[in-house]
Design a protein around this motif. Structure first.
Motif, short mmCIF file in Angstrom:
data_model
loop_
_atom_site.label_atom_id
_atom_site.label_comp_id
_atom_site.label_asym_id
_atom_site.label_seq_id
_atom_site.Cartn_x
_atom_site.Cartn_y
_atom_site.Cartn_z
N GLY A 180 0.81 -1.23 0.00
CA GLY A 180 0.00 0.00 0.00
C GLY A 180 0.84 1.27 0.00
O GLY A 180 0.34 2.34 0.38
N PHE A 181 2.08 1.15 -0.44
CA PHE A 181 2.96 2.32 -0.47
C PHE A 181 3.20 2.77 -1.92
O PHE A 181 3.35 1.94 -2.82
CB PHE A 181 4.29 2.02 0.23
N THR A 182 3.25 4.06 -2.10
CA THR A 182 3.38 4.63 -3.44
C THR A 182 4.85 4.70 -3.87
O THR A 182 5.77 4.55 -3.05
CB THR A 182 2.83 6.06 -3.46
N GLN A 183 5.01 4.99 -5.15
CA GLN A 183 6.36 5.23 -5.68
C GLN A 183 7.02 6.40 -4.96
O GLN A 183 8.21 6.38 -4.66
CB GLN A 183 6.25 5.52 -7.17
N GLY A 184 6.21 7.43 -4.68
CA GLY A 184 6.74 8.59 -3.96
C GLY A 184 7.27 8.18 -2.59
O GLY A 184 8.34 8.63 -2.15
N GLU A 185 6.52 7.28 -1.92
CA GLU A 185 6.95 6.84 -0.59
C GLU A 185 8.21 5.96 -0.67
O GLU A 185 9.02 5.95 0.26
CB GLU A 185 5.80 6.12 0.12
N LEU A 186 8.35 5.25 -1.79
CA LEU A 186 9.59 4.48 -2.00
C LEU A 186 10.79 5.44 -2.02
O LEU A 186 11.82 5.18 -1.38
CB LEU A 186 9.48 3.71 -3.34
N VAL A 187 10.63 6.53 -2.74
CA VAL A 187 11.73 7.50 -2.83
C VAL A 187 11.99 8.13 -1.45
O VAL A 187 13.14 8.30 -1.04
CB VAL A 187 11.42 8.59 -3.88
N ILE A 188 10.92 8.43 -0.75
CA ILE A 188 11.06 9.09 0.57
C ILE A 188 11.74 8.15 1.57
O ILE A 188 12.69 8.53 2.26
CB ILE A 188 9.67 9.48 1.10
N LEU A 189 11.25 6.91 1.65
CA LEU A 189 11.78 5.99 2.66
C LEU A 189 13.21 5.54 2.34
O LEU A 189 14.00 5.25 3.25
CB LEU A 189 10.86 4.78 2.83
N SER A 190 13.55 5.54 1.05
CA SER A 190 14.93 5.17 0.68
C SER A 190 15.93 6.16 1.27
O SER A 190 17.11 5.84 1.46
CB SER A 190 15.09 5.10 -0.84
N GLY A 191 15.46 7.35 1.59
CA GLY A 191 16.32 8.36 2.21
C GLY A 191 16.85 7.93 3.58
O GLY A 191 17.78 8.55 4.11
N ALA A 192 16.27 6.85 4.14
CA ALA A 192 16.81 6.30 5.39
C ALA A 192 18.25 5.84 5.20
O ALA A 192 18.99 5.66 6.17
CB ALA A 192 15.95 5.14 5.89
N HIS A 193 18.65 5.63 3.96
CA HIS A 193 20.04 5.21 3.71
C HIS A 193 21.02 6.38 3.81
O HIS A 193 22.15 6.27 3.39
CB HIS A 193 20.13 4.51 2.34
N SER A 194 20.56 7.47 4.41
CA SER A 194 21.53 8.52 4.79
C SER A 194 22.27 8.12 6.06
O SER A 194 23.23 8.78 6.44
CB SER A 194 20.81 9.86 5.01
N ILE A 195 21.81 7.05 6.70
CA ILE A 195 22.47 6.60 7.94
C ILE A 195 22.84 5.13 7.84
O ILE A 195 22.31 4.40 7.00
CB ILE A 195 21.55 6.81 9.18
N GLY A 196 23.72 4.71 8.73
CA GLY A 196 24.00 3.29 8.88
C GLY A 196 25.06 2.75 7.95
O GLY A 196 25.75 3.49 7.24
N VAL A 197 25.15 1.44 7.99
CA VAL A 197 26.21 0.76 7.26
C VAL A 197 25.64 -0.40 6.44
O VAL A 197 24.50 -0.81 6.65
CB VAL A 197 27.28 0.19 8.22
N SER A 198 26.48 -0.89 5.56
CA SER A 198 26.07 -2.01 4.72
C SER A 198 27.24 -2.97 4.55
O SER A 198 28.40 -2.55 4.51
CB SER A 198 25.65 -1.44 3.38
N HIS A 199 26.91 -4.25 4.45
CA HIS A 199 27.95 -5.24 4.17
C HIS A 199 28.30 -5.24 2.69
O HIS A 199 27.44 -5.00 1.84
CB HIS A 199 27.48 -6.64 4.58
N LEU A 200 29.54 -5.57 2.42
CA LEU A 200 30.01 -5.66 1.03
C LEU A 200 29.09 -6.53 0.19
O LEU A 200 28.78 -6.20 -0.97
CB LEU A 200 31.45 -6.22 1.02
N SER A 201 28.63 -7.64 0.77
CA SER A 201 27.78 -8.56 0.00
C SER A 201 26.49 -7.91 -0.47
O SER A 201 25.86 -8.38 -1.41
CB SER A 201 27.46 -9.81 0.83
N SER A 202 26.11 -6.79 0.17
CA SER A 202 24.88 -6.11 -0.25
C SER A 202 25.11 -5.13 -1.40
O SER A 202 24.15 -4.64 -1.99
CB SER A 202 24.28 -5.33 0.94
N PHE A 203 26.40 -4.84 -1.70
CA PHE A 203 26.63 -3.90 -2.81
C PHE A 203 27.80 -4.32 -3.71
O PHE A 203 28.25 -3.54 -4.54
CB PHE A 203 26.86 -2.48 -2.27
N HIS A 204 28.25 -5.59 -3.57
CA HIS A 204 29.44 -6.00 -4.35
C HIS A 204 29.18 -5.96 -5.85
O HIS A 204 30.09 -5.75 -6.64
CB HIS A 204 29.94 -7.38 -3.90
N ASP A 205 27.89 -6.12 -6.22
CA ASP A 205 27.55 -6.04 -7.65
C ASP A 205 27.95 -4.67 -8.24
O ASP A 205 28.27 -4.56 -9.40
CB ASP A 205 26.04 -6.27 -7.85
#
Ligand code: HEM
Length: 349
Positions: A180-205
């Motif tokens: 029930g979330f819109t494309q706009g909300e996808l863009v908004i919530l993705s902004g949570a990636h302004s914080i935190g960390v990620s493992h190499l396996s999540s972005f090695h591609d």
């Protein structure tokens, strides 16, 4: 651009904690003193972030990962259920839940509040408070309480339900639409990636030239160098990197050619619109972040949120409030005594 040393970073966390007072709240009509519950959660989240600034990001992510799978029911907290033992484990064992953390903070809060509050409520309250603290009080929203805890938790369900970092734009859009979330909300919530960390396996591609989606070449080279250094020093095949290039050292940012115009590089770890600055420079870790640029409307939103920090703060708060309201699915609920286990052995799956 400023490089933030450890002392300054500590001072920033303290300043963040002082600047945001616990929200007052009315009773919720469910028989417990909600003001007391909210106050306790707030204090414990403050304490936890003061000890470990990374745990704030973990608590924000926990809301998404709990509420997306079976609704907000605390299912992400379970270590085992009778069902999970022979069925690939609970949600915690899901590939898509790599790096999930913050469970200890939830346990501490639960130990203080006991049967007065469900684990599901603690997850959304703690995530809300972490967002307020990390945004220096700019992201605030009210959440209702009264959720109950589910008794089902399955790794397979989490992997089937949560989006992955290698999804195409349409897949992400469909994934959000199913909840029930819109494309706009996808863009908004993705902004949570302004914080935190990620493992190499999540972005090695993104670093592998045979599969890489467009990523800034200098940023990719700086990441690859850092990843290799970490692998050698820590003997780990899956090191982590900060999600936000803003949070990297000034040397790293310089090597990447990062343009910090409009970004407060001293605000290390802050939840803010700097994700949009990074994304529009092709300097984000995940393909799922980058693909937002490939749709005209989403790309327009990226620019709008880059240029209007307050609009993003407000829209992010609304989207988090909506996320926190996703209703629990299932037929058996309880208020758990311990957030990691169901109260009894349930066999109704
Ligand atoms: C849009 C689809 C999304 C995808 C594909 C995605 C994927 C990921 C991945 C792969 C990681 C790194 C995990 C690791 O390797 O350790 C991550 C981290 C994170 N995600 Fe997302 N995510 C999405 C949406 C969200 C949303 C909606 C939120 C919150 C509202 C969120 C908050 C976070 C946070 C805060 C972190 C850092 C966690 C930490 O440092 O402990 N993500 N995400």
């Amino acid at each position: 651009m400023m490089k933030l040393n450890a002392v300054a970073a500590g001072a920033l966390v303290v300043a963040l904690l002082i600047s945001v007072q616990p929200a007052a709240a009315d009773g919720d009509g469910r028989g417990y003193d909600k003001k007391g519950v909210e106050y306790t959660v707030r204090k414990e989240v403050e304490k936890a972030i003061k000890c470990d600034s990374g745990v704030g990001a973990a608590l924000v992510r926990l809301v998404f990962h709990d509420c997306w799978v079976n609704g907000c029911d605390g299912s992400v907290l379970l270590d085992k259920t009778p069902y999970s033992i022979n069925n690939g484990g609970t949600e915690k064992a899901a590939v898509n839940n790599i790096g999930l953390a913050g469970f200890d903070v939830i346990d501490v809060i639960k130990a203080k509040l006991g049967a007065a509050v469900s684990c599901a409520d603690i997850v959304v309250l703690a995530g809300r408070d972490a967002a307020a603290i990390l945004s220096r009080g700019r992201i605030t929203y009210a959440v209702e309480t009264g959720r109950k805890d589910g008794v089902v938790s399955s790794a397979a369900a989490a992997d089937a339900t949560l989006p992955t970092s290698t999804m195409e734009f349409q897949q992400l859009k469909d994934n959000f639409a199913r909840k029930g979330f819109t494309q706009g909300e996808l863009v908004i919530l993705s902004g949570a990636h302004s914080i935190g960390v990620s493992h190499l396996s999540s972005f090695h591609d993104r670093l592998d030239s045979s599969t890489a989606t467009p990523i800034d070449g200098r940023y990719a080279a700086a990441l690859a160098k850092d990843v290799d250094a970490q692998k050698a020093a820590q003997m780990t095949p899956d090191p982590t990197e900060k999600n936000n290039i803003r949070d990297m050292t000034s040397k790293f940012r310089k090597a990447s050619g990062y343009d910090a115009t409009g970004v407060d590089t001293a605000a290390v770890g802050a939840l803010d619109n700097s994700y949009y600055h990074a994304n529009l420079q092709n300097m984000v870790l995940f393909k799922s972040d980058w693909v937002l640029r490939t749709d005209d409307d989403a790309a327009t939103d990226l620019v709008e949120y880059r240029d209007n920090a307050t609009k993003w703060d407000n829209d992010f708060a609304d989207a988090m409030a909506k996320l926190s309201k996703l209703p629990a699915e299932g037929s058996h609920f309880e208020i758990r005594k311990n957030c990691r286990t169901t109260n009894q052995n349930y066999y109704y799956y």
